[in-house]
Write a protein that holds these residues in place. Structure first.
Motif, mmCIF file in Angstrom:
data_model
loop_
_atom_site.group_PDB
_atom_site.id
_atom_site.type_symbol
_atom_site.label_atom_id
_atom_site.label_comp_id
_atom_site.label_asym_id
_atom_site.label_seq_id
_atom_site.Cartn_x
_atom_site.Cartn_y
_atom_site.Cartn_z
ATOM 1 N N VAL A 41 0.865 -1.173 0.000
ATOM 2 C CA VAL A 41 0.000 0.000 0.000
ATOM 3 C C VAL A 41 0.906 1.228 0.000
ATOM 4 O O VAL A 41 1.697 1.424 0.932
ATOM 5 C CB VAL A 41 -0.918 0.026 1.243
ATOM 6 N N LEU A 42 0.801 2.034 -1.064
ATOM 7 C CA LEU A 42 1.656 3.210 -1.175
ATOM 8 C C LEU A 42 1.220 4.276 -0.177
ATOM 9 O O LEU A 42 0.038 4.554 -0.016
ATOM 10 C CB LEU A 42 1.602 3.765 -2.593
ATOM 11 N N MET A 43 2.226 4.857 0.517
ATOM 12 C CA MET A 43 1.914 5.846 1.555
ATOM 13 C C MET A 43 2.335 7.264 1.142
ATOM 14 O O MET A 43 1.543 8.182 1.219
ATOM 15 C CB MET A 43 2.583 5.447 2.861
ATOM 16 N N SER A 44 3.592 7.442 0.743
ATOM 17 C CA SER A 44 4.051 8.765 0.304
ATOM 18 C C SER A 44 5.241 8.590 -0.633
ATOM 19 O O SER A 44 5.989 7.620 -0.529
ATOM 20 C CB SER A 44 4.449 9.642 1.492
ATOM 21 N N GLN A 45 5.396 9.567 -1.510
ATOM 22 C CA GLN A 45 6.487 9.500 -2.471
ATOM 23 C C GLN A 45 7.780 9.961 -1.800
ATOM 24 O O GLN A 45 7.829 10.981 -1.132
ATOM 25 C CB GLN A 45 6.171 10.388 -3.662
ATOM 26 N N LEU A 46 8.834 9.173 -1.986
ATOM 27 C CA LEU A 46 10.149 9.515 -1.427
ATOM 28 C C LEU A 46 11.019 10.254 -2.430
ATOM 29 O O LEU A 46 11.813 11.109 -2.059
ATOM 30 C CB LEU A 46 10.877 8.253 -0.955
ATOM 31 N N GLY A 47 10.882 9.922 -3.699
ATOM 32 C CA GLY A 47 11.704 10.569 -4.711
ATOM 33 C C GLY A 47 11.195 10.265 -6.097
ATOM 34 O O GLY A 47 10.360 9.384 -6.300
ATOM 35 N N LYS A 48 11.726 11.037 -7.045
ATOM 36 C CA LYS A 48 11.284 10.874 -8.429
ATOM 37 C C LYS A 48 12.483 11.111 -9.320
ATOM 38 O O LYS A 48 13.232 12.067 -9.138
ATOM 39 C CB LYS A 48 10.194 11.896 -8.734
ATOM 40 N N GLY A 49 12.687 10.222 -10.267
ATOM 41 C CA GLY A 49 13.776 10.366 -11.225
ATOM 42 C C GLY A 49 13.229 10.510 -12.625
ATOM 43 O O GLY A 49 12.047 10.781 -12.818
ATOM 44 N N GLY A 50 14.067 10.291 -13.607
ATOM 45 C CA GLY A 50 13.654 10.440 -14.994
ATOM 46 C C GLY A 50 12.639 9.397 -15.433
ATOM 47 O O GLY A 50 11.693 9.692 -16.143
ATOM 48 N N PHE A 51 12.821 8.140 -14.994
ATOM 49 C CA PHE A 51 11.949 7.064 -15.465
ATOM 50 C C PHE A 51 11.219 6.327 -14.347
ATOM 51 O O PHE A 51 10.472 5.399 -14.619
ATOM 52 C CB PHE A 51 12.775 6.039 -16.269
ATOM 53 N N SER A 52 11.462 6.689 -13.102
ATOM 54 C CA SER A 52 10.832 5.933 -12.028
ATOM 55 C C SER A 52 10.543 6.813 -10.825
ATOM 56 O O SER A 52 11.007 7.948 -10.734
ATOM 57 C CB SER A 52 11.739 4.767 -11.600
ATOM 58 N N GLU A 53 9.782 6.250 -9.919
ATOM 59 C CA GLU A 53 9.430 6.903 -8.664
ATOM 60 C C GLU A 53 9.698 5.930 -7.537
ATOM 61 O O GLU A 53 9.562 4.720 -7.702
ATOM 62 C CB GLU A 53 7.947 7.280 -8.647
ATOM 63 N N VAL A 54 10.074 6.471 -6.385
ATOM 64 C CA VAL A 54 10.272 5.640 -5.197
ATOM 65 C C VAL A 54 9.243 6.083 -4.169
ATOM 66 O O VAL A 54 9.120 7.257 -3.862
ATOM 67 C CB VAL A 54 11.706 5.783 -4.630
ATOM 68 N N TRP A 55 8.508 5.093 -3.652
ATOM 69 C CA TRP A 55 7.442 5.373 -2.692
ATOM 70 C C TRP A 55 7.711 4.649 -1.375
ATOM 71 O O TRP A 55 8.244 3.546 -1.359
ATOM 72 C CB TRP A 55 6.097 4.884 -3.248
ATOM 73 N N ARG A 56 7.303 5.299 -0.293
ATOM 74 C CA ARG A 56 7.265 4.618 0.997
ATOM 75 C C ARG A 56 5.954 3.836 0.985
ATOM 76 O O ARG A 56 4.893 4.374 0.632
ATOM 77 C CB ARG A 56 7.270 5.634 2.137
ATOM 78 N N ALA A 57 6.049 2.566 1.312
ATOM 79 C CA ALA A 57 4.863 1.709 1.241
ATOM 80 C C ALA A 57 4.794 0.815 2.472
ATOM 81 O O ALA A 57 5.757 0.695 3.237
ATOM 82 C CB ALA A 57 4.910 0.855 -0.021
ATOM 83 N N PHE A 58 3.641 0.213 2.643
ATOM 84 C CA PHE A 58 3.457 -0.725 3.743
ATOM 85 C C PHE A 58 3.255 -2.109 3.146
ATOM 86 O O PHE A 58 2.385 -2.318 2.300
ATOM 87 C CB PHE A 58 2.244 -0.325 4.598
ATOM 88 N N ASP A 59 4.082 -3.034 3.568
ATOM 89 C CA ASP A 59 4.011 -4.414 3.101
ATOM 90 C C ASP A 59 2.977 -5.145 3.959
ATOM 91 O O ASP A 59 3.172 -5.343 5.155
ATOM 92 C CB ASP A 59 5.383 -5.073 3.226
#
Length: 143
Positions: free
Chosen positions: A115-133
């Motif tokens: 479950v995606l919680m908040s975005q941590l970063g964004k690059g040219g082709f991808s995004e990194v999200w803080r999520a809950f497993d």
């Protein structure tokens, strides 16, 4: 926000705290200039005054200049603090804007597990999200 080509730029206006700091800086500079001018002017006219009076006068001016320097340093610390706070605020606004334009802004479950919680970063082709497993019951980063 202003659009410049395909990217959005943020316009910033300084708030009242920054304007107060600028006014205090001008006031300190004016006081310092008056003291230095007075020191130079009075020093020329003190040839007939004994050394003790001349030294008392010079000491008085130096003390006042020292107090102004202390006020100036305190003002610099406050301005630095405001600058850091402004940059933290800009970063938070940028993160919110990136989340709003993300393809995952509706926070779907990925693979029925994350479950995606908040975005941590964004690059040219991808995004990194803080999520809950949901399977391992812990927070993770998802790219």
């Amino acid at each position: 926000y202003n659009w410049v080509g395909m990217r959005r730029e943020t316009l910033w206006e300084d708030g009242s705290a920054v304007k107060v700091c600028e006014a205090k800086r001008r006031e300190i500079k004016a006081k310092r200039d008056r003291l230095v001018q007075r020191l130079n002017k009075e020093s020329k006219g003190m040839e007939k005054v004994d050394n003790l009076e001349r030294e008392e006068f010079n000491q008085s001016i130096r003390i006042q200049l020292g107090e102004l320097n202390m006020q100036d340093m305190e003002l610099k610390r406050k301005e630095d603090s405001l600058y850091l706070e402004k940059n933290a605020h800009k970063l938070a606004l940028k993160q919110v804007a990136n989340e709003d334009y993300s393809q995952f802004k509706l926070r779907p479950k990925l693979n029925g597990r994350y479950v995606l919680m908040s975005q941590l970063g964004k690059g040219g082709f991808s995004e990194v999200w803080r999520a809950f497993d949901l399977d391992d019951v812990r927070e993770v980063a998802v790219k």
